[in-house]
Design a protein around this motif. Structure first.
Motif, PDB file in Angstrom:
ATOM      1  N   GLY A 152      32.013  39.276  38.351  1.00  0.00           N
ATOM      2  CA  GLY A 152      32.152  39.537  36.923  1.00  0.00           C
ATOM      3  C   GLY A 152      32.238  38.268  36.111  1.00  0.00           C
ATOM      4  N   ILE A 153      33.227  38.219  35.230  1.00  0.00           N
ATOM      5  CA  ILE A 153      33.347  37.068  34.326  1.00  0.00           C
ATOM      6  C   ILE A 153      33.703  35.780  35.055  1.00  0.00           C
ATOM      7  CG2 ILE A 153      33.947  38.526  32.347  1.00  0.00           C
ATOM      8  CD1 ILE A 153      36.846  37.565  32.663  1.00  0.00           C
ATOM      9  N   GLU A 201      39.443  46.322  34.652  1.00  0.00           N
ATOM     10  CA  GLU A 201      38.401  45.349  35.001  1.00  0.00           C
ATOM     11  C   GLU A 201      38.956  44.263  35.922  1.00  0.00           C
ATOM     12  OE1 GLU A 201      35.293  42.215  32.868  1.00  0.00           O
ATOM     13  OE2 GLU A 201      36.765  43.260  31.631  1.00  0.00           O
ATOM     14  N   LYS A 217      25.292  39.396  32.886  1.00  0.00           N
ATOM     15  CA  LYS A 217      26.679  39.868  32.812  1.00  0.00           C
ATOM     16  C   LYS A 217      26.879  41.181  33.560  1.00  0.00           C
ATOM     17  CE  LYS A 217      28.349  37.740  28.594  1.00  0.00           C
ATOM     18  NZ  LYS A 217      28.925  37.951  27.265  1.00  0.00           N
ATOM     19  N   GLU A 255      32.199  34.717  37.801  1.00  0.00           N
ATOM     20  CA  GLU A 255      31.052  34.215  38.548  1.00  0.00           C
ATOM     21  C   GLU A 255      30.612  32.832  38.061  1.00  0.00           C
ATOM     22  OE1 GLU A 255      28.447  34.262  41.660  1.00  0.00           O
ATOM     23  OE2 GLU A 255      30.041  35.700  41.237  1.00  0.00           O
ATOM     24  N   PHE A 264      39.703  39.209  30.586  1.00  0.00           N
ATOM     25  CA  PHE A 264      39.287  40.526  31.037  1.00  0.00           C
ATOM     26  C   PHE A 264      39.527  41.505  29.906  1.00  0.00           C
ATOM     27  CE2 PHE A 264      40.117  38.114  34.808  1.00  0.00           C
ATOM     28  CZ  PHE A 264      39.096  38.489  35.665  1.00  0.00           C
ATOM     29  N   SER A 266      26.766  49.257  30.597  1.00  0.00           N
ATOM     30  CA  SER A 266      27.402  49.287  31.925  1.00  0.00           C
ATOM     31  C   SER A 266      27.792  50.702  32.314  1.00  0.00           C
ATOM     32  CB  SER A 266      28.645  48.402  31.944  1.00  0.00           C
ATOM     33  OG  SER A 266      28.304  47.058  31.778  1.00  0.00           O
ATOM     34  N   MET A 318      37.996  43.674  39.964  1.00  0.00           N
ATOM     35  CA  MET A 318      37.568  42.376  40.474  1.00  0.00           C
ATOM     36  C   MET A 318      38.436  41.961  41.661  1.00  0.00           C
ATOM     37  SD  MET A 318      38.073  38.758  40.484  1.00  0.00           S
ATOM     38  CE  MET A 318      39.488  38.735  39.450  1.00  0.00           C
ATOM     39  N   LYS A 366      37.471  43.986  44.668  1.00  0.00           N
ATOM     40  CA  LYS A 366      36.180  43.513  45.171  1.00  0.00           C
ATOM     41  C   LYS A 366      36.380  42.239  46.004  1.00  0.00           C
ATOM     42  CE  LYS A 366      32.930  43.940  42.188  1.00  0.00           C
ATOM     43  NZ  LYS A 366      31.982  43.735  41.079  1.00  0.00           N
ATOM     44  N   ASN A 390      26.482  40.649  37.369  1.00  0.00           N
ATOM     45  CA  ASN A 390      27.679  39.979  37.893  1.00  0.00           C
ATOM     46  C   ASN A 390      28.872  40.926  37.934  1.00  0.00           C
ATOM     47  OD1 ASN A 390      26.347  37.591  38.334  1.00  0.00           O
ATOM     48  ND2 ASN A 390      27.096  36.601  36.484  1.00  0.00           N
ATOM     49  N   GLN A 391      28.966  41.784  36.927  1.00  0.00           N
ATOM     50  CA  GLN A 391      30.060  42.734  36.861  1.00  0.00           C
ATOM     51  C   GLN A 391      29.979  43.745  38.005  1.00  0.00           C
ATOM     52  OE1 GLN A 391      29.862  45.692  33.643  1.00  0.00           O
ATOM     53  NE2 GLN A 391      31.892  44.970  33.028  1.00  0.00           N
TER      54      GLN A 391
END
Length: 166
Positions: free
Chosen positions: A65-66, A107, A56, A68, A102, A10, A111, A114, A59-60
């Motif tokens: 992210g996690i 992170e 992953k 989704e 997370f 990432s 999210m 976002k 999606n991130q």
């Protein structure tokens, strides 16, 4: 799959796309795939691990992210986040803590930013509470520090895709 693999790939992708203009989803997936292939030349990754990494990382970077997978699961009616380490879901009327968490406070904050930016809202220390709707109609609520003492709190109330009739 170890998290340091995900973090390393990432980080490399973020560095590569940092100064680019708009990147389509397909271009981003190609960049992710090439980085995964480059990484797998150093350390073996199975096809399943490569595919999981692609999903992953995508999606991130582009989605939630996690969260989704949870957002796509129609059996889940609510997602509750109480700081970076405690994620709860409501499924069939029962609330349970799940093992997803997370990795960093950053992170979780990314999210949250976002989520609120997608609906043209802002949330920060000066305005630490926001209520809004996601693009799919789900309602979400965010509470940040200084109101939320133990870290950001997020609730997402999903609505059934089935329309109830009389």
């Amino acid at each position: 799959m170890k998290e340091n693999i995900l973090d390393e790939i990432s980080r490399n992708i973020k560095e590569e796309i940092a100064f680019r203009d708009e990147i389509t989803d397909e271009e981003l997936k190609r960049i992710i795939c090439s980085e995964i292939i480059r990484y797998s030349s150093k350390q073996f990754l199975s096809a399943e691990e490569k595919n999981a990494l692609l999903i992953k990382i995508f999606n991130q970077l582009r989605k939630m992210g996690i969260l989704e997978e949870l957002l796509l699961d129609d059996s889940i009616s609510e997602i509750m986040i109480n700081g970076k380490d405690h994620v709860f879901i409501e499924k069939e009327g029962r609330i349970e803590e799940i093992s997803i968490h997370f990795h960093t406070h950053e992170e979780l904050e990314n999210m949250i930013q976002k989520m609120v930016s997608k609906v043209n809202r802002t949330v920060n220390q000066a305005s630490p509470i926001v209520d809004a709707r996601l693009l799919d109609g789900s309602r979400f609520n965010v509470v940040l520090d200084p109101v939320a003492i133990n870290g950001p709190i997020v609730t997402i109330r999903k609505f059934s895709r089935e329309v109830l009739t009389i």
